[in-house]
Design a protein around this motif. Structure first.
Motif, mmCIF file in Angstrom:
data_model
loop_
_atom_site.group_PDB
_atom_site.id
_atom_site.type_symbol
_atom_site.label_atom_id
_atom_site.label_comp_id
_atom_site.label_asym_id
_atom_site.label_seq_id
_atom_site.Cartn_x
_atom_site.Cartn_y
_atom_site.Cartn_z
ATOM 1 N N ALA A 120 0.800 -1.225 0.000
ATOM 2 C CA ALA A 120 0.000 0.000 0.000
ATOM 3 C C ALA A 120 0.833 1.275 0.000
ATOM 4 N N GLY A 121 2.013 1.253 -0.621
ATOM 5 C CA GLY A 121 2.738 2.490 -0.864
ATOM 6 C C GLY A 121 3.905 2.765 0.058
ATOM 7 N N ASP A 122 4.662 3.817 -0.287
ATOM 8 C CA ASP A 122 5.936 4.170 0.341
ATOM 9 C C ASP A 122 6.943 3.040 0.150
ATOM 10 N N ILE A 123 7.252 2.820 -1.116
ATOM 11 C CA ILE A 123 8.263 1.841 -1.504
ATOM 12 C C ILE A 123 9.652 2.393 -1.225
ATOM 13 N N LEU A 124 9.838 3.678 -1.512
ATOM 14 C CA LEU A 124 11.152 4.309 -1.446
ATOM 15 C C LEU A 124 11.386 4.965 -0.090
#
Length: 330
Positions: A120-124
């Protein structure tokens, strides 16, 4: 005669007394199931320590079948060793959920098998929108990690730390993340023929999150709610081969975004991240994770906050695994 304690000392004593009373206020109300679970999970770990257990356990929940919702109180989620997981219930979809890995996805260890995997996001780890920040290298590593996840269907969205994904554009990111279906204010068909569910599922991804930090990926590009609703209706009709369809089954947002969940009304699950300390499973009627700077509200469907790092960006929380019967009532 003894000396007076003086105003400064009296003020300090008064402040200490008020603080002690305030600390008792949360104890005067009955905690929700998710609050009890979070307290139990925190109790297992020494405060401030990086959890090594998170790479060995999952937070598991078996959602009740629709006909059983009103019969008994649902069994609470449990923290369980991955090798001790029960078999998936017949007619259910096993969904593995993580979020906010910030480049530390390898810390999760070997993940259990599932039918559907969702990030659900904030991979980096940073918010740079250029290639110079090592983003391409990080995405290549993330894509290789995705390839090792044992799930036939994998869905990923960006988050507020993923400015690079927003600037790169959906088509380029889909080429970079070839081992998943990347969603950006868009939906997709989730086909699981081996489960014989009788229909395909609709998954919709919204990388928007509330907040004021300078990590503002996708914060200013979220379409109006009526356009999101129309987009969801189109993909649902496409999946249903022209019929009205069942709407969105699984909604992925980066932030809690309760207004989007109320608008799109997912039938099975709403998963988000963003608020790291909100990690947990929230049943319909529970007080959900509050949006940044906002007041908490009750969730209307099964909701998961899947963040796996703590507020200091250290691996702390377990991946979440849920078995959801198709057709569960919201």
């Amino acid at each position: 005669p003894s000396e007076s304690p003086g105003w400064p000392r009296m003020l300090l004593r008064s402040a200490a007394f008020v603080a002690s009373i305030a600390s008792l206020v949360p104890l005067l109300r009955e905690p929700s199931a998710s609050e009890e679970l979070s307290a139990m999970s925190r109790h297992r770990r020494r405060k401030g320590a990086v959890s090594v257990e998170a790479s060995e356990y999952v937070l598991y929940y078996e959602a009740p079948r629709p006909e059983a919702v009103d019969e008994d109180s649902p069994r609470p989620p449990v923290v369980i060793r991955r090798e001790d997981l029960p078999d998936r219930a017949p007619g259910a979809v096993r969904i593995l959920l993580v979020s906010d890995t910030h480049g530390r996805e390898d810390s999760l260890g070997v993940l259990p098998s599932a039918d559907v995997f969702i990030h659900a996001g904030d991979i980096l780890s940073g918010s740079k929108a250029t290639d110079g920040g090592g983003n391409l290298k990080a995405l290549k590593s993330f894509n290789e990690w995705l390839g090792a996840v044992d799930a036939p269907q994998k869905f990923v969205i960006g988050g507020n730390h993923d400015n690079f994904l927003e600037q790169a554009g959906m088509e380029r990111v889909r080429k970079l993340l070839s081992n998943c279906t990347y969603l950006e204010f868009s939906g997709a068909r989730c086909r699981l023929p081996e489960l014989d569910l009788g229909r395909d599922l609709v998954v919709y991804g919204v990388p928007y999150s509330e907040g004021t930090s300078w990590n503002d990926g996708f914060r200013h590009s979220c379409p109006p709610e009526e356009l999101l609703r129309a987009s969801c209706r189109n993909i649902a009709e496409e999946v249903a081969d022209g019929d009205d369809g069942n709407g969105v089954d699984i909604l992925i947002t980066h932030g809690p975004s309760p207004h989007i969940a109320r608008e799109l009304r997912p039938s099975l699950l709403h998963v988000h991240g963003h608020i790291h300390k909100g990690h947990g499973i929230y049943l319909p009627g529970d007080i959900g994770v509050p949006v940044w700077g906002g007041e908490p509200s009750r969730v209307e469907c099964l909701t998961v906050c899947a963040s796996v790092l703590d507020n200091s960006y250290r691996p702390r929380f377990e991946p979440i695994l849920i078995d959801v019967p198709v057709g569960i009532a919201v």
